[in-house]
Motif scaffolding. Structure first.
Motif, PDB file in Angstrom:
ATOM      1  N   HIS A 155       0.849  -1.184   0.000  1.00  0.00           N
ATOM      2  CA  HIS A 155       0.000   0.000   0.000  1.00  0.00           C
ATOM      3  C   HIS A 155       0.891   1.242   0.000  1.00  0.00           C
ATOM      4  O   HIS A 155       1.863   1.319   0.754  1.00  0.00           O
ATOM      5  N   PRO A 156       0.575   2.243  -0.839  1.00  0.00           N
ATOM      6  CA  PRO A 156       1.446   3.423  -0.932  1.00  0.00           C
ATOM      7  C   PRO A 156       1.710   4.120   0.396  1.00  0.00           C
ATOM      8  O   PRO A 156       2.817   4.609   0.639  1.00  0.00           O
ATOM      9  N   LYS A 157       0.699   4.189   1.290  1.00  0.00           N
ATOM     10  CA  LYS A 157       0.926   4.845   2.578  1.00  0.00           C
ATOM     11  C   LYS A 157       1.911   4.052   3.428  1.00  0.00           C
ATOM     12  O   LYS A 157       2.765   4.638   4.102  1.00  0.00           O
ATOM     13  N   SER A 158       1.821   2.717   3.392  1.00  0.00           N
ATOM     14  CA  SER A 158       2.779   1.883   4.125  1.00  0.00           C
ATOM     15  C   SER A 158       4.175   2.038   3.543  1.00  0.00           C
ATOM     16  O   SER A 158       5.166   2.127   4.275  1.00  0.00           O
ATOM     17  N   ALA A 159       4.243   2.069   2.196  1.00  0.00           N
ATOM     18  CA  ALA A 159       5.540   2.217   1.536  1.00  0.00           C
ATOM     19  C   ALA A 159       6.188   3.544   1.914  1.00  0.00           C
ATOM     20  O   ALA A 159       7.396   3.609   2.195  1.00  0.00           O
ATOM     21  N   LEU A 160       5.393   4.616   1.947  1.00  0.00           N
ATOM     22  CA  LEU A 160       5.933   5.921   2.301  1.00  0.00           C
ATOM     23  C   LEU A 160       6.371   5.959   3.759  1.00  0.00           C
ATOM     24  O   LEU A 160       7.432   6.513   4.093  1.00  0.00           O
ATOM     25  N   GLN A 161       5.583   5.366   4.632  1.00  0.00           N
ATOM     26  CA  GLN A 161       5.942   5.312   6.053  1.00  0.00           C
ATOM     27  C   GLN A 161       7.281   4.605   6.244  1.00  0.00           C
ATOM     28  O   GLN A 161       8.157   5.076   6.984  1.00  0.00           O
ATOM     29  N   GLU A 162       7.455   3.459   5.562  1.00  0.00           N
ATOM     30  CA  GLU A 162       8.694   2.696   5.681  1.00  0.00           C
ATOM     31  C   GLU A 162       9.867   3.448   5.058  1.00  0.00           C
ATOM     32  O   GLU A 162      10.983   3.416   5.572  1.00  0.00           O
ATOM     33  N   TRP A 163       9.598   4.122   3.941  1.00  0.00           N
ATOM     34  CA  TRP A 163      10.659   4.901   3.301  1.00  0.00           C
ATOM     35  C   TRP A 163      11.154   5.996   4.230  1.00  0.00           C
ATOM     36  O   TRP A 163      12.362   6.209   4.383  1.00  0.00           O
ATOM     37  N   ALA A 164      10.223   6.711   4.851  1.00  0.00           N
ATOM     38  CA  ALA A 164      10.600   7.789   5.755  1.00  0.00           C
ATOM     39  C   ALA A 164      11.413   7.259   6.934  1.00  0.00           C
ATOM     40  O   ALA A 164      12.416   7.869   7.333  1.00  0.00           O
ATOM     41  N   ALA A 165      10.998   6.115   7.475  1.00  0.00           N
ATOM     42  CA  ALA A 165      11.735   5.530   8.592  1.00  0.00           C
ATOM     43  C   ALA A 165      13.136   5.109   8.166  1.00  0.00           C
ATOM     44  O   ALA A 165      14.120   5.350   8.877  1.00  0.00           O
ATOM     45  N   ALA A 166      13.232   4.475   6.983  1.00  0.00           N
ATOM     46  CA  ALA A 166      14.533   4.018   6.497  1.00  0.00           C
ATOM     47  C   ALA A 166      15.464   5.197   6.219  1.00  0.00           C
ATOM     48  O   ALA A 166      16.680   5.096   6.401  1.00  0.00           O
ATOM     49  N   ALA A 167      14.894   6.329   5.785  1.00  0.00           N
ATOM     50  CA  ALA A 167      15.695   7.514   5.482  1.00  0.00           C
ATOM     51  C   ALA A 167      15.916   8.395   6.710  1.00  0.00           C
ATOM     52  O   ALA A 167      16.507   9.468   6.609  1.00  0.00           O
ATOM     53  N   ARG A 168      15.415   7.923   7.871  1.00  0.00           N
ATOM     54  CA  ARG A 168      15.552   8.661   9.125  1.00  0.00           C
ATOM     55  C   ARG A 168      14.930  10.054   9.036  1.00  0.00           C
ATOM     56  O   ARG A 168      15.488  11.049   9.490  1.00  0.00           O
ATOM     57  N   ARG A 169      13.749  10.079   8.428  1.00  0.00           N
ATOM     58  CA  ARG A 169      12.975  11.308   8.331  1.00  0.00           C
ATOM     59  C   ARG A 169      11.791  11.244   9.291  1.00  0.00           C
ATOM     60  O   ARG A 169      11.425  10.169   9.770  1.00  0.00           O
ATOM     61  N   ARG A 170      11.171  12.398   9.523  1.00  0.00           N
ATOM     62  CA  ARG A 170       9.966  12.402  10.329  1.00  0.00           C
ATOM     63  C   ARG A 170       8.855  11.646   9.596  1.00  0.00           C
ATOM     64  O   ARG A 170       8.866  11.564   8.358  1.00  0.00           O
ATOM     65  N   PRO A 171       7.873  11.120  10.325  1.00  0.00           N
ATOM     66  CA  PRO A 171       6.755  10.434   9.665  1.00  0.00           C
ATOM     67  C   PRO A 171       6.018  11.377   8.731  1.00  0.00           C
ATOM     68  O   PRO A 171       5.939  12.587   8.977  1.00  0.00           O
ATOM     69  N   HIS A 195       9.009  16.314   6.299  1.00  0.00           N
ATOM     70  CA  HIS A 195       9.841  17.457   6.678  1.00  0.00           C
ATOM     71  C   HIS A 195      11.213  17.391   6.012  1.00  0.00           C
ATOM     72  O   HIS A 195      11.889  16.358   6.022  1.00  0.00           O
ATOM     73  N   ASN A 196      11.602  18.499   5.401  1.00  0.00           N
ATOM     74  CA  ASN A 196      12.900  18.652   4.740  1.00  0.00           C
ATOM     75  C   ASN A 196      13.079  17.762   3.512  1.00  0.00           C
ATOM     76  O   ASN A 196      14.205  17.570   3.048  1.00  0.00           O
ATOM     77  N   VAL A 197      11.975  17.212   3.006  1.00  0.00           N
ATOM     78  CA  VAL A 197      12.048  16.433   1.762  1.00  0.00           C
ATOM     79  C   VAL A 197      11.166  17.072   0.700  1.00  0.00           C
ATOM     80  O   VAL A 197      11.636  17.466  -0.367  1.00  0.00           O
ATOM     81  N   GLY A 198       9.880  17.168   0.962  1.00  0.00           N
ATOM     82  CA  GLY A 198       8.976  17.744  -0.018  1.00  0.00           C
ATOM     83  C   GLY A 198       7.548  17.350   0.265  1.00  0.00           C
ATOM     84  O   GLY A 198       7.215  16.852   1.352  1.00  0.00           O
ATOM     85  N   GLU A 199       6.675  17.571  -0.727  1.00  0.00           N
ATOM     86  CA  GLU A 199       5.261  17.258  -0.552  1.00  0.00           C
ATOM     87  C   GLU A 199       4.641  16.885  -1.886  1.00  0.00           C
ATOM     88  O   GLU A 199       5.226  17.103  -2.956  1.00  0.00           O
ATOM     89  N   ALA A 200       3.461  16.287  -1.793  1.00  0.00           N
ATOM     90  CA  ALA A 200       2.683  15.941  -2.983  1.00  0.00           C
ATOM     91  C   ALA A 200       1.217  16.030  -2.608  1.00  0.00           C
ATOM     92  O   ALA A 200       0.857  15.924  -1.430  1.00  0.00           O
ATOM     93  N   GLN A 201       0.361  16.220  -3.595  1.00  0.00           N
ATOM     94  CA  GLN A 201      -1.058  16.293  -3.295  1.00  0.00           C
ATOM     95  C   GLN A 201      -1.859  15.580  -4.376  1.00  0.00           C
ATOM     96  O   GLN A 201      -1.403  15.406  -5.508  1.00  0.00           O
ATOM     97  N   ALA A 202      -3.061  15.181  -3.984  1.00  0.00           N
ATOM     98  CA  ALA A 202      -3.923  14.440  -4.900  1.00  0.00           C
ATOM     99  C   ALA A 202      -5.380  14.684  -4.538  1.00  0.00           C
ATOM    100  O   ALA A 202      -5.705  15.011  -3.393  1.00  0.00           O
ATOM    101  N   THR A 203      -6.253  14.486  -5.519  1.00  0.00           N
ATOM    102  CA  THR A 203      -7.689  14.665  -5.325  1.00  0.00           C
ATOM    103  C   THR A 203      -8.406  13.371  -5.684  1.00  0.00           C
ATOM    104  O   THR A 203      -8.071  12.725  -6.688  1.00  0.00           O
TER     105      THR A 203
END
Length: 223
Positions: A155-171, A195-203
């Motif tokens: 799931h994309p949200k799980s993938a992003l959560q794990e990516w952030a943790a692996a990169a030592r970023r905030r959730p 934080h300190n990476v970027g953002e994305a948005q969707a509708t």
């Protein structure tokens, strides 16, 4: 007298393990419920690291994806569930050394026990053969999973959560920044930011779908 039964020794060798010190392999198959002092726990600690490095090296060499997607795949490959599945496939349950209570409680089919023992066996392989020999065994036993799609359908949200943790970023932080249309045909716009990476948005027609799509777009852009 052999430290292990002949059937177990034969099985280990047929499965690709390099068995010389039989006491080592007995330990790798011994659960704490037996009451014995020498159990698989220390070997499990070692094997966990062997598996992690062996799969990471394979993915680096054979998968050109970005770091976030590589982390996502590796997390799936080294998960307890995957280790247990590999253990079942090669026949570990029949050779586990369990105490009566653990046996009665279904220990032979426990993901926790099977996953731990699979890692302990890799630890024993490392002791006998070093990293090159143990990595080769991981690549063989995990071959179909490495070459296949394991970890790519998360799931994309799980993938992003794990990516952030692996990169030592905030959730990642999700926020609804827009809502349009009547209740029966509403459209939600969600922004996800790290934080300190970027953002994305969707509708999307629901907040949940908008969050999912925003996470997917974030991973495409930054993962």
């Amino acid at each position: 007298m052999s430290a292990l039964g002949q059937a177990t020794l034969d099985w280990l060798r047929e499965s690709g393990f390099a068995v010389r010190d039989e006491a080592l392999w007995r330990r790798a198959l011994t659960h704490g419920s037996t009451g014995e002092r020498d159990t698989y726990e220390r070997l499990e600690f070692l094997g966990d690291r062997v598996l992690g490095l062996a799969t990471a090296a394979w993915l680096y060499a054979h998968d050109g994806a970005a770091e976030g997607r590589l982390s996502q795949r590796q997390n799936a490959l080294v998960s307890r569930e995957t280790c247990a599945a590999v253990a079942r496939r090669i026949g570990v349950p029949a050779h586990l050394r369990l105490g009566t209570q653990a046996r009665d409680d279904g220990g032979r089919d426990s993901d926790n026990i099977l996953g731990d023992v699979m890692e302990a066996l890799l630890g024993a392989q490392f002791v006998e053969e070093g990293f090159e020999g143990s990595a080769a065994l991981v690549h063989r036993l995990w071959g179909e999973l490495l070459a296949g799609a394991a970890g790519q359908g998360k799931h994309p949200k799980s993938a992003l959560q794990e990516w952030a943790a692996a990169a030592r970023r905030r959730p990642p932080e999700y926020s609804v920044i827009g809502r349009e249309g009547p209740d029966h045909a509403a459209r939600f716009t969600v922004r996800v930011a790290v934080h300190n990476v970027g953002e994305a948005q969707a509708t999307a027609p629901s907040k949940q779908e908008a969050e999912k799509e925003a996470a997917r777009l974030f991973m495409e852009k930054y993962g």
